[in-house]
Design an enzyme around this catalytic site. Structure first.
Site, PDB file in Angstrom:
ATOM      1  N   ASP A   1       0.858  -1.181   0.000  1.00 31.43           N
ATOM      2  CA  ASP A   1       0.000   0.000   0.000  1.00 31.43           C
ATOM      3  C   ASP A   1       0.904   1.244   0.000  1.00 31.43           C
ATOM      4  O   ASP A   1       2.133   1.159   0.137  1.00 31.43           O
ATOM      5  CB  ASP A   1      -0.979  -0.020   1.189  1.00 31.43           C
ATOM      6  CG  ASP A   1      -2.220   0.837   0.884  1.00 31.43           C
ATOM      7  OD1 ASP A   1      -2.171   1.669  -0.040  1.00 31.43           O
ATOM      8  OD2 ASP A   1      -3.252   0.676   1.581  1.00 31.43           O
TER       9      ASP A   1
HETATM   10  C1  NOJ Z   1      -4.160   3.886   0.027  1.00 25.30           C
HETATM   11  C2  NOJ Z   1      -5.301   2.927   0.152  1.00 25.30           C
HETATM   12  O1  NOJ Z   1      -5.254   2.258   1.395  1.00 25.30           O
HETATM   13  C3  NOJ Z   1      -5.377   1.886  -0.958  1.00 25.30           C
HETATM   14  O2  NOJ Z   1      -6.611   1.246  -0.873  1.00 25.30           O
HETATM   15  C4  NOJ Z   1      -5.181   2.516  -2.303  1.00 25.30           C
HETATM   16  O3  NOJ Z   1      -5.233   1.523  -3.298  1.00 25.30           O
HETATM   17  C5  NOJ Z   1      -3.868   3.249  -2.339  1.00 25.30           C
HETATM   18  N1  NOJ Z   1      -3.877   4.295  -1.321  1.00 25.30           N
HETATM   19  C6  NOJ Z   1      -3.568   3.866  -3.696  1.00 25.30           C
HETATM   20  O4  NOJ Z   1      -4.416   4.916  -3.952  1.00 25.30           O
END
Ligand code: NOJ
Length: 713
Positions: free
Chosen positions: A257
């Site tokens: 993430d």
């Molecule tokens: C943070 C989020 O937790 C995740 O779900 C997402 O895919 C990423 N950012 C990228 O935007």
């Protein structure tokens, strides 16, 4: 030698680490961005993947840098959060879960993928599969709701939809199952907090959806931000290598993430970027999203002997294999090569409207709905009556903030001859109440009063935990005033409630004459709402989460284990609250329609089932109401005596039937016996002979279920 072998032989260490790096462009911002221009790094092969890039021309110009100007010409993998639609938005996932219809779940993913791919994208960070039983957690909005069986069905359907049969085709995108694992159980519903649940709960509740995604061939998995009992998921070797790769057999890409590898330092398990990078790589993470821990940290980790070149090569191999699977080497510009015909967009909007209407959950209807065709004056009150941006919900991808159909637009289109007056009354995040007077005035000669209230879209989603779950701001004051005025005028009020999670609104349910839970329906929101209000569509959504009566009931879910002292009103020392009932305000699966149904009979065969067999449940239903409508039936089981206490209800299947008034129909649901196995005392999968109760009904309300007992032999 294969293409990948050749490339690996030719690549320098920085080029290899480039393939393990994903960097954000500024198109949409979901976290802290790394400043600076990535152009040079793409040309030098030090950035091999991008996210947050919108628009086919933008995508192409970046792709050109890699394919035409980098030494090895390896195409970029470019992804975006296409969570519930790309430009055309469908209802938020929690709303879509209310359909209990895997075919439609797949169809909307297919459409989202086609639209995203036509914008040049090759990956979506979806589906989000986190089971959540805690409405305080804002990300409940993005997920499947409270039940692991539903989550698993949704996982398969979504992966199938995004990736279709052949991931190299121009209209497919790689799916990323996220957020692995048990993110929905963050302590006290607080975003990014620690998770500490038993291994049994991880395996029984949170893992099955990921297992289903893997079985369906999901291209990638994203570990969550949290730590699981002290081990951050991004560095959780037992869960990533142990469970995901070795036990579930996942051989795709694991993408971190956003900045999560660097955050291992905040978690307190890494002293610097090199250590953080080494921990993540060793745990099995292939792509570093936004932390630059692999680019800058792994060379140091190599020197220190914390990682081996073979670890890096294995990760690069998986990333290149995915690029191959996507057909990017053959033609990096395949996606988005042809603009979509306008008819495709129109059809997608129609689908969004249809799915939007079917996602609405009618929680109460005191003989108000559907409205008559000939309404002449409609008072539309509340801050969500005409708010285009909010209709998108909290994850809007590339969806436009303007141009979404609001409730006002929808009512005007549906009742073109009526005078529809919209008054906000209050703003969601303001203490101002002066506008309430005008709202009350608008009720005077209205034939219908519609109150559009709820959360603003950004009050749910990521980093949107809430401890108080009543209507935010002064909306309660507005609503109470409208109810009072309506009583004085002898008129009825329909509440349309927008939200990304269950709210705690017992008072609203009691006072509203009709209450329609709308979630956030997406691009066609207002038309979807109007279709239901006018009766063109009979509401068929069923809530995929239990609605609490009070925040104190959280976590709340139907699949509880029995207590040694089951609740009994007359007995003091039993498992209950002194101040409110144990039962939720609305049980899982609840939702009314314009028909009325009765389960006439049901059968379960055979009455003795073996481990390799299946049970067939047939439920005969009659529409005893006055209108055609769709009914949903749920099948649960309860293993009454087992080596480990089993939940009082476990969902095993669901089905639907559409019936005209007075018509009979049968819903048939097959439950493979292997689903009845569970984790025994040593967490090993067991089949235990004995009695099994099979329960069927329209929702998880215990009292409304009919039951039969069979035997597992
Ligand atoms: C943070 C989020 O937790 C995740 O779900 C997402 O895919 C990423 N950012 C990228 O935007």
């Amino acid at each position: 030698m294969s293409r990948i072998d050749h490339l690996l032989e030719a690549m320098t260490l920085p080029e290899k680490l480039g393939q393990l790096t994903m960097t954000a462009c500024g198109s949409t911002v979901t976290g802290p961005t790394i400043a600076g221009d990535s152009t040079e790094a793409i040309k030098s092969g030090e950035i091999g993947n991008l996210l947050n890039l919108v628009g086919v021309e933008n995508v192409r110009s970046m792709q050109r840098l890699a394919v035409e100007e980098s030494r090895l010409r390896i195409p970029l993998l470019i992804g975006l959060d296409v969570v519930h639609g790309h430009r055309t938005l469908f209802p938020i996932p929690l709303g879509e879960s209310s359909l209990f219809d895997p075919e439609t779940w797949s169809k909307t993913a297919r459409e989202a993928a086609t639209e995203a791919a036509s914008d040049g994208l090759a990956m979506t960070f979806a589906p989000m599969l986190d089971v959540s039983r805690d409405a305080r957690w804002g990300r409940s909005a993005e997920g499947p709701g409270e039940d692991p069986y539903v989550a698993a069905r949704l996982a398969s359907a979504k992966v199938r939809g995004f990736q279709a049969a052949d991931l190299s085709k121009a209209d497919t995108i790689a799916a990323v199952a996220k957020h692995y694992c048990a993110y929905g159980a963050v302590t006290a519903g607080r975003e990014y907090a620690s998770v500490d649940v038993s291994e049994r709960t991880v395996l029984e509740v949170h893992l099955p959806a990921f297992a289903a995604a893997v079985r369906e061939g999901v291209a990638a998995v994203m570990p969550a931000f949290h730590d699981l009992a002290g081990v951050p998921m991004t560095a959780n070797r037992a869960m990533l290598r142990g469970w995901l790769r070795d036990r579930l057999g996942f051989n795709g890409v694991i993408v971190s993430d956003y900045n999560a590898i660097a955050e291992l330092m905040h978690h307190g398990i890494a002293a610097d970027l090199a250590e953080a990078g080494a921990l993540a790589l060793k745990a099995g993470v292939d792509i570093d999203m936004m932390a630059n821990a692999y680019r800058h940290g792994l060379p140091i980790a190599l020197e220190r002997g914390w990682v081996e070149r073979a670890d890096i090569d294995a990760a690069v191999r998986r990333v290149l294999a995915l690029k191959e699977r996507l057909g990017l080497f053959e033609d990096p510009y395949r996606r988005g090569a042809h603009a979509e015909p306008p008819a495709a967009r129109q059809a997608r909007r129609r689908l969004s409207r249809d799915v939007g209407a079917r996602s609405l959950v009618l929680a109460k209807n005191g003989a108000v709905l559907p409205y008559a065709k000939g309404l002449r004056r409609i008072a539309l009150i509340g801050p969500l009556g005409h708010s285009s941006a909010d209709m998108r919900g909290p994850w809007w991808g590339a969806g436009d903030p303007v141009g979404n159909i609001t409730v006002l637009d929808g009512l005007r289109a549906r009742w073109p001859d009526a005078d529809v007056r919209q008054v906000s009354g209050v703003a969601i995040e303001s203490a101002e109440t002066e506008g309430i007077a005008a709202a009350l005035e608008s009720c005077a000669d209205a034939d219908a009063i519609v109150l559009a209230v709820g959360e603003a879209a950004v009050m749910s989603g990521e980093a949107a935990s809430r401890a108080c779950l009543d209507l935010p701001g002064k909306q309660r004051q507005l609503a109470e005033a409208v109810f009072e005025r309506a009583i004085a005028l002898q008129k009825k009020v329909t509440v349309v409630l927008f939200c990304g999670r269950p709210l705690v609104i017992p008072w609203l349910l009691e006072r509203a004459d009709a209450l329609l839970i709308a979630w956030f329906p997406g691009t066609e929101a207002g038309n979807a709402v109007a279709d239901v209000l006018c009766g063109e569509v009979s509401p068929s959504g069923r809530t995929p989460v239990s609605w609490p009566r009070a925040v104190g009931q959280i976590p709340i879910f139907f699949s509880q284990r029995p207590s040694g002292r089951p609740a009994a009103a007359e007995d003091h020392y039993t498992s209950k609250y002194l101040d409110i009932p144990n039962e939720p305000l609305l049980p899982f699966g609840f939702g009314l329609g314009y028909g009325e149904f009765e389960i006439v009979d049901f059968s379960v065969t055979p009455d003795r089932v073996v481990e390799s067999g299946a049970i067939e449940v047939k439920v005969e239903i009659r529409n005893v109401g006055m209108r055609s409508a769709e009914e949903t039936v749920f099948v649960f089981t309860h293993d009454k005596i087992a080596s480990v206490a089993r939940p009082v209800l476990e969902l095993r299947g669901f089905g639907k039937v559409n019936l005209a008034p007075k018509a009979h129909g049968t819903v048939s649901i097959s439950v493979p016996a292997r689903d009845l196995k569970f984790l025994g005392l040593e967490l090993q999968s067991v089949w235990e002979p004995g009695e099994l109760e099979v329960l069927v009904g329209p929702n998880a309300d215990f009292k409304s279920l009919k039951r039969k007992t069979i035997r597992q032999i």
